[in-house]
Design a protein around this motif. Structure first.
Motif, mmCIF file in Angstrom:
data_model
loop_
_atom_site.group_PDB
_atom_site.id
_atom_site.type_symbol
_atom_site.label_atom_id
_atom_site.label_comp_id
_atom_site.label_asym_id
_atom_site.label_seq_id
_atom_site.Cartn_x
_atom_site.Cartn_y
_atom_site.Cartn_z
ATOM 1 N N UNK A 90 0.936 -1.165 0.086
ATOM 2 C CA UNK A 90 0.104 0.039 0.123
ATOM 3 C C UNK A 90 0.872 1.329 0.044
ATOM 4 N N UNK A 91 1.587 1.475 -1.148
ATOM 5 C CA UNK A 91 2.360 2.621 -1.287
ATOM 6 C C UNK A 91 1.736 3.365 -2.576
ATOM 7 N N UNK A 92 2.111 4.597 -2.686
ATOM 8 C CA UNK A 92 1.745 5.491 -3.856
ATOM 9 C C UNK A 92 1.679 4.891 -5.156
ATOM 10 N N UNK A 93 2.868 4.566 -5.777
ATOM 11 C CA UNK A 93 2.958 4.172 -7.199
ATOM 12 C C UNK A 93 2.070 2.866 -7.453
ATOM 13 N N UNK A 94 2.183 1.956 -6.531
ATOM 14 C CA UNK A 94 1.486 0.717 -6.638
ATOM 15 C C UNK A 94 -0.087 0.927 -6.731
ATOM 16 N N UNK A 95 -0.398 1.809 -5.617
ATOM 17 C CA UNK A 95 -1.608 2.002 -5.798
ATOM 18 C C UNK A 95 -2.306 2.912 -6.725
ATOM 19 N N UNK A 96 -1.878 3.835 -7.247
ATOM 20 C CA UNK A 96 -2.125 4.672 -8.435
ATOM 21 C C UNK A 96 -2.028 3.926 -9.648
ATOM 22 N N UNK A 97 -1.043 2.867 -9.721
ATOM 23 C CA UNK A 97 -1.131 2.017 -10.887
ATOM 24 C C UNK A 97 -2.474 1.247 -11.015
ATOM 25 N N UNK A 98 -2.828 1.065 -9.898
ATOM 26 C CA UNK A 98 -4.039 -0.112 -9.878
ATOM 27 C C UNK A 98 -5.264 0.778 -10.204
ATOM 28 N N UNK A 99 -5.265 2.183 -9.479
ATOM 29 C CA UNK A 99 -6.286 3.006 -9.770
ATOM 30 C C UNK A 99 -6.831 3.214 -11.163
ATOM 31 N N UNK A 112 6.620 -2.243 -5.855
ATOM 32 C CA UNK A 112 7.322 -1.542 -4.990
ATOM 33 C C UNK A 112 7.172 -0.071 -5.023
ATOM 34 N N UNK A 113 7.875 0.610 -4.101
ATOM 35 C CA UNK A 113 7.890 1.957 -4.444
ATOM 36 C C UNK A 113 8.996 2.432 -5.438
ATOM 37 N N UNK A 114 8.350 2.308 -6.532
ATOM 38 C CA UNK A 114 9.265 2.556 -7.683
ATOM 39 C C UNK A 114 8.272 3.123 -8.647
ATOM 40 N N UNK A 115 8.912 4.175 -9.563
ATOM 41 C CA UNK A 115 7.878 5.098 -10.582
ATOM 42 C C UNK A 115 8.364 4.560 -12.072
ATOM 43 N N UNK A 116 8.287 3.501 -12.470
ATOM 44 C CA UNK A 116 8.556 3.476 -14.050
ATOM 45 C C UNK A 116 7.192 3.669 -14.557
ATOM 46 N N UNK A 117 7.370 4.084 -15.992
ATOM 47 C CA UNK A 117 6.330 4.142 -16.748
ATOM 48 C C UNK A 117 5.424 2.865 -16.999
ATOM 49 N N UNK A 118 4.079 2.991 -16.559
ATOM 50 C CA UNK A 118 3.419 1.780 -16.957
ATOM 51 C C UNK A 118 3.141 1.470 -18.467
ATOM 52 N N UNK A 142 6.739 13.096 -8.087
ATOM 53 C CA UNK A 142 5.607 12.151 -7.497
ATOM 54 C C UNK A 142 5.268 11.251 -8.510
ATOM 55 N N UNK A 143 4.542 10.209 -7.764
ATOM 56 C CA UNK A 143 4.297 8.911 -8.860
ATOM 57 C C UNK A 143 3.240 9.411 -9.903
ATOM 58 N N UNK A 144 2.350 10.401 -9.633
ATOM 59 C CA UNK A 144 1.481 10.871 -10.827
ATOM 60 C C UNK A 144 2.018 11.336 -11.853
ATOM 61 N N UNK A 145 3.185 12.125 -11.601
ATOM 62 C CA UNK A 145 4.016 12.905 -12.514
ATOM 63 C C UNK A 145 4.681 12.243 -13.380
ATOM 64 N N UNK A 146 4.758 10.745 -13.193
ATOM 65 C CA UNK A 146 5.832 9.996 -13.610
ATOM 66 C C UNK A 146 5.300 8.630 -14.478
ATOM 67 N N UNK A 147 4.398 7.796 -13.673
ATOM 68 C CA UNK A 147 3.837 6.651 -13.903
ATOM 69 C C UNK A 147 3.171 6.494 -15.326
ATOM 70 N N UNK A 148 2.474 7.422 -15.642
ATOM 71 C CA UNK A 148 1.651 7.437 -16.899
ATOM 72 C C UNK A 148 2.055 8.352 -18.016
ATOM 73 N N UNK A 149 3.223 8.549 -17.853
ATOM 74 C CA UNK A 149 3.966 9.334 -19.113
ATOM 75 C C UNK A 149 3.942 8.751 -20.571
ATOM 76 N N UNK A 150 4.536 9.347 -21.280
ATOM 77 C CA UNK A 150 4.538 8.681 -22.639
ATOM 78 C C UNK A 150 3.274 8.269 -23.344
#
Length: 269
Positions: A90-99, A112-118, A142-150
């Motif tokens: 229950x950490x930010x990039x994991x949870x927003x990745x699922x959301x 884990x608490x990493x922020x790759x582009x999904x 922050x996670x939402x500035x990174x994981x949904x890029x590109x």
């Protein structure tokens, strides 16, 4: 902190609920929609052509249970409360990745608490395929500035939370996006530094609520020609650790149980 058991509805069900509200096909790996949210939109206006998602970080369900009167502006602007269970860890990039994919962490790839582009299909990809225009507003790093890029969409990545809030209000007034996501990291940052119920943390929570109310007012003023779904949607909860500081990431109700709030603002013209 009152929870003793986990909420039965998984966060995996939210993504398809949002696309269903807009009449758009869900991402490829998304779980099934939440009937109550689908029915809220259907019974109010059929479908919506605007969605605004406010994502305050780490605002646990137990905070609403303990400080319920503070949430009056949230209740005033919404009509559906959804108790949800987020995902582990229950950490930010994991949870927003699922959301915003509707998929479990082992499917969307952040575990884990990493922020790759999904790389799997996301809500944003689904909207773009349907000819919709989404935008993300987030603080840098922050996670939402990174994981949904590109993706071929607009990103407003700014230095501070206040600048992000101001930008989101500006975008509402401009009325050119079908889906806007606004991230707010203030409560999460405060509770890590000063404890979940520290003075600065609770002020950050109250500010989250005030900002949500301000956004709702802006939408009612500027989006009168649109049916809008408005969401107050945290990613995970939090708990106090030794030394009085705050943390999250564990398999426990305080971290996993969250409350989402949704309201439909019908078109006025």
């Amino acid at each position: 902190m009152m929870e003793t058991k986990l909420n039965p509805t998984s966060l995996t069900h939210l993504c398809a609920s949002l696309t269903a509200a807009m009449g758009v096909s869900a991402p490829a790996n998304a779980d099934t929609p939440i009937p109550a949210l689908v029915d809220l939109v259907k019974n109010t206006c059929g479908t919506v052509d605007r969605v605004f998602m406010y994502n305050p970080d780490a605002v646990a369900m137990w905070l609403c249970e303990k400080y319920t009167p503070w949430y009056a502006p949230v209740f005033r602007n919404t009509s559906l409360t959804l108790p949800l269970c987020t995902v582990m860890p229950s950490v930010t990039p994991v949870c927003f990745g699922t959301m915003y994919t509707g998929a479990l962490p082992e499917v969307h790839g952040i575990r884990s608490y990493t922020k790759p582009v999904i790389r799997i299909d996301t809500l944003f990809d689904a909207l773009i395929r349907a000819g919709k225009k989404p935008a993300i507003v987030s603080t840098a790093g922050d996670s939402l500035s990174m994981i949904f890029l590109e993706r071929p969409m607009d990103y407003y990545i700014l230095p501070t939370v206040d600048e992000c809030t101001a930008k989101a209000k500006e975008l509402i007034r401009e009325d050119k996006y079908d889906f806007i996501l606004l991230y707010n990291a203030d409560y999460d940052a405060a509770m890590h530094r000063w404890a979940p119920e520290g003075e600065a943390s609770l002020e950050a929570l109250r500010k989250d609520i005030r900002v949500f109310d301000e956004l709702a007012r802006e939408i009612r003023t500027s989006w009168t020609a649109h049916n809008t779904l408005l969401g107050f949607a945290p990613d995970h909860g939090c708990h106090e650790i030794d030394g009085g500081l705050g943390s999250h990431g564990l398999d426990m109700p305080e971290d996993l149980n969250i409350l989402h709030f949704y309201g439909v603002i019908p078109a006025q013209t």
